[in-house]
Design an enzyme around this catalytic site. Sequence first.
Site, PDB file in Angstrom:
ATOM      1  N   SER A 261       0.807  -1.219   0.000  1.00 42.52           N
ATOM      2  CA  SER A 261       0.000   0.000   0.000  1.00 42.52           C
ATOM      3  C   SER A 261       0.844   1.275   0.000  1.00 42.52           C
ATOM      4  CB  SER A 261      -0.953   0.009   1.197  1.00 42.52           C
ATOM      5  OG  SER A 261      -0.250  -0.205   2.405  1.00 42.52           O
TER       6      SER A 261
ATOM      7  N   ASP B 295      -3.814   5.691  11.755  1.00 40.67           N
ATOM      8  CA  ASP B 295      -2.910   5.352  10.666  1.00 40.67           C
ATOM      9  C   ASP B 295      -1.690   6.270  10.694  1.00 40.67           C
ATOM     10  OD1 ASP B 295      -1.595   4.711   8.350  1.00 40.67           O
ATOM     11  OD2 ASP B 295      -3.333   4.924   7.028  1.00 40.67           O
TER      12      ASP B 295
ATOM     13  N   HIS C 281       0.655   5.147   6.537  1.00 39.60           N
ATOM     14  CA  HIS C 281       0.456   5.728   5.209  1.00 39.60           C
ATOM     15  C   HIS C 281       0.622   7.243   5.285  1.00 39.60           C
ATOM     16  CE1 HIS C 281      -1.781   1.823   4.996  1.00 39.60           C
ATOM     17  NE2 HIS C 281      -1.044   1.761   3.892  1.00 39.60           N
TER      18      HIS C 281
END
Length: 360
Positions: A115, A338, A341
């Site tokens: 990702s 998160d 990311h």
Amino acid sequence: MGFWVHTSLSFTAIALLHLLVLVSGRKANGARRRSETGTSDFFNGRWVLDESYPLYHPATCPFIEREFSCEKNGRADQDYTKYRWQPHDSNLQRFDGKEFLEKFRGKSIMFVGDSLSRNQWQSLTCLLHSAVPTAKYNVTRVEDVSNFEFTDYGVKVMLDRNVYLVDTVREEIGRVLKLDSIEGGKLWKGIDTLVFNTWHWWNRRGPSQPWDFIEVGGKIIKDMDRILAFEKALTTWGQWVNTNIDPAKTKVFFQGISPSHYNGTDWGEPRARTCVGQKEPLLGSTYPGGLPPALGVLKSALSKITKPVTLLDITNLSLLRKDGHPSIYGLGGRTGMDCSHWCLCGVPDTWNEILYNFLL
């Protein structure tokens, strides 16, 4: 200075002139090598506030995926979008999407990895689309390969979701991670520019671990040291590069290790348990918590590859950006956290700006 020197010069003067030419040439070659490898020119520097940034606004990129769309998810502060990376030894040329598309007319670039590769792929599509907002494009997906094609230019910006680079195969005993096998590499042949990445899945355990057994050296085992497994996979990938890449046709990059920020002690803020609420980068050039061990493993593996591979050594510059993650403004919202990311627009745009400078 040519070979022929006026005869009135003494032998000592001639020798001195030749020495100066030699030293000058070595310095120039050294500078070129640094520029080509990026060991010092692009990756050692600091973040500076620049009001001319970001390079695009999220509203001009309607296809940003929800997990990266921090502003749309409610993040109110904007300074994290306005920092520009300034190398100590050089200047990065500002990303020019039109120039990129013209240079790459009829060509393809593929990101291969997890990702974090998707983060960088999405960033590049936004950078290009915002530069030519009226240009026609198509987005398609076949299994794990996504293709964003700018049809007016014949440019394909692709993503192959392949979190380990080596193969994971479903067999009778279950899902097997094959550290010596890289059949997935068939998808990478014929691409003009390849940007690889793997690391974040290597320590996954429990329900999120996508394999049941490991196969290495002809033996099936239940598990092994994950750093050693990572190293073995990189060796297999390196062998694939040596065997399959023609440097005259394909440029190969490795994204490097994208860092996470889940422990404020690492950046000198012990009270910060996560990246939530972080609104500015570290303003120095060195991360207090040091570099992740995986980066050393990666650099060692890359040094053994005989074909040219450029490391996008984005680890340290990204470590300094504790403010750049979605935190509670990602896919999970306020129920998630998160710090792995990156928001878009944001840090991955700098990764692509550096990539752009290598490709100029």
